[in-house]
Design a protein around this motif. Structure first.
Motif, PDB file in Angstrom:
ATOM      1  N   GLU A  88       0.807  -1.141  -0.077  1.00  0.00           N
ATOM      2  CA  GLU A  88       0.005  -0.067  -0.099  1.00  0.00           C
ATOM      3  C   GLU A  88       0.774   1.267   0.058  1.00  0.00           C
ATOM      4  O   GLU A  88       0.576   2.200  -0.553  1.00  0.00           O
ATOM      5  CB  GLU A  88      -0.876  -0.014   1.250  1.00  0.00           C
ATOM      6  N   GLU A  89       1.975   1.211   0.810  1.00  0.00           N
ATOM      7  CA  GLU A  89       2.864   2.225   0.644  1.00  0.00           C
ATOM      8  C   GLU A  89       3.566   2.465  -0.556  1.00  0.00           C
ATOM      9  O   GLU A  89       3.446   3.888  -1.092  1.00  0.00           O
ATOM     10  CB  GLU A  89       4.112   1.929   1.981  1.00  0.00           C
ATOM     11  N   VAL A  90       4.055   1.658  -1.051  1.00  0.00           N
ATOM     12  CA  VAL A  90       4.769   1.895  -2.500  1.00  0.00           C
ATOM     13  C   VAL A  90       3.710   2.181  -3.493  1.00  0.00           C
ATOM     14  O   VAL A  90       4.109   3.180  -4.551  1.00  0.00           O
ATOM     15  CB  VAL A  90       5.609   0.670  -2.913  1.00  0.00           C
ATOM     16  N   ARG A  91       2.685   1.815  -3.542  1.00  0.00           N
ATOM     17  CA  ARG A  91       1.400   2.166  -4.340  1.00  0.00           C
ATOM     18  C   ARG A  91       1.170   3.788  -4.416  1.00  0.00           C
ATOM     19  O   ARG A  91       0.694   4.613  -5.317  1.00  0.00           O
ATOM     20  CB  ARG A  91       0.390   1.133  -4.688  1.00  0.00           C
ATOM     21  N   SER A  92       0.956   4.106  -3.128  1.00  0.00           N
ATOM     22  CA  SER A  92       0.516   5.582  -2.758  1.00  0.00           C
ATOM     23  C   SER A  92       1.806   6.402  -3.483  1.00  0.00           C
ATOM     24  O   SER A  92       1.649   7.329  -3.759  1.00  0.00           O
ATOM     25  CB  SER A  92       0.572   5.594  -1.273  1.00  0.00           C
ATOM     26  N   VAL A  93       3.100   5.943  -2.759  1.00  0.00           N
ATOM     27  CA  VAL A  93       4.102   6.755  -3.390  1.00  0.00           C
ATOM     28  C   VAL A  93       4.351   6.581  -4.880  1.00  0.00           C
ATOM     29  O   VAL A  93       4.602   7.690  -5.326  1.00  0.00           O
ATOM     30  CB  VAL A  93       5.582   6.221  -2.721  1.00  0.00           C
ATOM     31  N   GLU A  94       4.036   5.567  -5.518  1.00  0.00           N
ATOM     32  CA  GLU A  94       4.062   5.586  -6.736  1.00  0.00           C
ATOM     33  C   GLU A  94       2.976   6.445  -7.416  1.00  0.00           C
ATOM     34  O   GLU A  94       3.445   7.453  -8.489  1.00  0.00           O
ATOM     35  CB  GLU A  94       3.739   4.276  -7.436  1.00  0.00           C
ATOM     36  N   THR A  95       2.045   6.778  -7.006  1.00  0.00           N
ATOM     37  CA  THR A  95       1.041   7.638  -7.585  1.00  0.00           C
ATOM     38  C   THR A  95       1.304   8.990  -7.300  1.00  0.00           C
ATOM     39  O   THR A  95       1.387  10.183  -7.914  1.00  0.00           O
ATOM     40  CB  THR A  95      -0.271   7.312  -6.795  1.00  0.00           C
ATOM     41  N   LEU A  96       1.847   9.246  -5.867  1.00  0.00           N
ATOM     42  CA  LEU A  96       2.195  10.659  -5.676  1.00  0.00           C
ATOM     43  C   LEU A  96       3.510  11.280  -6.561  1.00  0.00           C
ATOM     44  O   LEU A  96       3.424  12.039  -6.792  1.00  0.00           O
ATOM     45  CB  LEU A  96       2.712  10.548  -4.196  1.00  0.00           C
ATOM     46  N   ASP A  97       4.442  10.313  -6.642  1.00  0.00           N
ATOM     47  CA  ASP A  97       5.523  10.795  -7.664  1.00  0.00           C
ATOM     48  C   ASP A  97       5.101  10.889  -9.039  1.00  0.00           C
ATOM     49  O   ASP A  97       5.774  11.958  -9.598  1.00  0.00           O
ATOM     50  CB  ASP A  97       6.729   9.497  -7.537  1.00  0.00           C
ATOM     51  N   PHE A  98       4.070  10.281  -9.666  1.00  0.00           N
ATOM     52  CA  PHE A  98       3.393  10.417 -10.693  1.00  0.00           C
ATOM     53  C   PHE A  98       3.011  11.769 -10.907  1.00  0.00           C
ATOM     54  O   PHE A  98       3.514  12.738 -11.930  1.00  0.00           O
ATOM     55  CB  PHE A  98       2.617   9.478 -11.317  1.00  0.00           C
ATOM     56  N   ILE A  99       2.291  12.047  -9.845  1.00  0.00           N
ATOM     57  CA  ILE A  99       1.503  13.527  -9.928  1.00  0.00           C
ATOM     58  C   ILE A  99       2.550  14.592  -9.934  1.00  0.00           C
ATOM     59  O   ILE A  99       2.300  15.484 -10.779  1.00  0.00           O
ATOM     60  CB  ILE A  99       0.558  13.385  -8.835  1.00  0.00           C
ATOM     61  N   VAL A 100       3.448  14.524  -8.874  1.00  0.00           N
ATOM     62  CA  VAL A 100       4.377  15.520  -8.633  1.00  0.00           C
ATOM     63  C   VAL A 100       5.419  15.550  -9.814  1.00  0.00           C
ATOM     64  O   VAL A 100       5.694  16.642 -10.315  1.00  0.00           O
ATOM     65  CB  VAL A 100       5.181  15.590  -7.281  1.00  0.00           C
ATOM     66  N   GLY A 101       6.058  14.422 -10.135  1.00  0.00           N
ATOM     67  CA  GLY A 101       7.247  14.540 -11.009  1.00  0.00           C
ATOM     68  C   GLY A 101       6.760  14.545 -12.590  1.00  0.00           C
ATOM     69  O   GLY A 101       7.371  15.119 -13.345  1.00  0.00           O
ATOM     70  N   THR A 102       5.503  13.965 -13.103  1.00  0.00           N
ATOM     71  CA  THR A 102       4.926  14.130 -14.487  1.00  0.00           C
ATOM     72  C   THR A 102       4.014  15.288 -14.593  1.00  0.00           C
ATOM     73  O   THR A 102       4.113  16.242 -15.253  1.00  0.00           O
ATOM     74  CB  THR A 102       4.756  12.836 -14.666  1.00  0.00           C
ATOM     75  N   ILE A 103       2.915  15.116 -13.837  1.00  0.00           N
ATOM     76  CA  ILE A 103       1.666  16.275 -14.218  1.00  0.00           C
ATOM     77  C   ILE A 103       2.237  17.467 -13.683  1.00  0.00           C
ATOM     78  O   ILE A 103       1.878  18.608 -14.507  1.00  0.00           O
ATOM     79  CB  ILE A 103       0.454  15.664 -13.690  1.00  0.00           C
ATOM     80  N   HIS A 104       2.815  17.679 -12.518  1.00  0.00           N
ATOM     81  CA  HIS A 104       3.404  19.126 -12.104  1.00  0.00           C
ATOM     82  C   HIS A 104       4.436  19.331 -12.819  1.00  0.00           C
ATOM     83  O   HIS A 104       4.613  20.346 -13.723  1.00  0.00           O
ATOM     84  CB  HIS A 104       3.379  18.987 -10.615  1.00  0.00           C
TER      85      HIS A 104
END
Length: 207
Positions: A88-104
């Motif tokens: 659950e932790e790595v999936r949450s971090v995966e999504t957070l990093d995608f939002i910050v690193g790619t979309i933002h």
């Protein structure tokens, strides 16, 4: 604690988490448009010259969105935000990093500050268009991931919701993008949470 933030910037997501978990803190505005992040008074605290910055009770400081989120989820906000297990932790971090690193960083940065990606005025519209494509693809992916769930990771609020909140604020309220219906409904639900209402009010984003 002290949260150094700029109204409507990505620091909005950390501001939301602090309110959501009921942490005692002082919000200190650092206005990007006025150049506050580049002034010596701030760069002494954060040489990276950006927000968010969280000064903890012991005087130490954290300066990256993901690091602040993870620290809050393991300490003050553990009852609400701590992942159930490693997956659950790595999936949450995966999504957070995608939002910050790619979309933002790859998408909205090109839309909002195209001059950082090309010195030529003639190229700026092309840069903005490239940013728009990245944002659109990113939101399409998140729409599929969200489905009909209440939160981006499913049934429980996570640190990834803090990141999704601020990029949806940019996409819906600033860029006026035509986003998938489930993301718009998600943003409406999140915006109605008392913690988000307080953050928007305190940052001067709404009356």
């Amino acid at each position: 604690m002290k949260l150094y933030y700029s109204p409507g910037a990505c620091s909005l997501g950390i501001h939301f988490l602090l309110e959501e978990i009921g942490a005692p803190y002082e919000a200190v505005p650092v206005i990007i448009k006025q150049g506050d992040t580049l002034k010596e008074a701030y760069t002494r605290l954060n040489p990276k010259a950006k927000v968010p910055l969280l000064e903890r009770d012991d005087g130490s400081r954290l300066s990256e969105f993901g690091a602040i989120c993870r620290w809050l989820s393991r300490t003050i906000g553990a009852d609400l935000l701590a992942p159930a297990d490693l997956e659950e932790e790595v999936r949450s971090v995966e999504t957070l990093d995608f939002i910050v690193g790619t979309i933002h960083m790859q998408g909205f940065s090109r839309i909002l500050r195209p001059q950082k990606f090309s010195p030529s005025e003639a190229d700026l519209d092309w840069v903005r268009a490239q940013g728009g494509e990245i944002v659109a693809k990113g939101f399409a992916h998140l729409s599929q991931q969200l489905g009909e769930a209440p939160f981006i990771m499913g049934a429980r609020l996570s640190v990834a919701d803090a990141a999704l909140l601020y990029v949806l604020f940019w996409g819906i309220e600033r860029a006026r993008l035509d986003l998938p219906a489930n993301l718009q409904a998600y943003y409406a639900r999140m915006s109605a949470r008392p913690s988000v209402v307080r953050v928007f009010r305190d940052e001067g984003l709404r009356g």
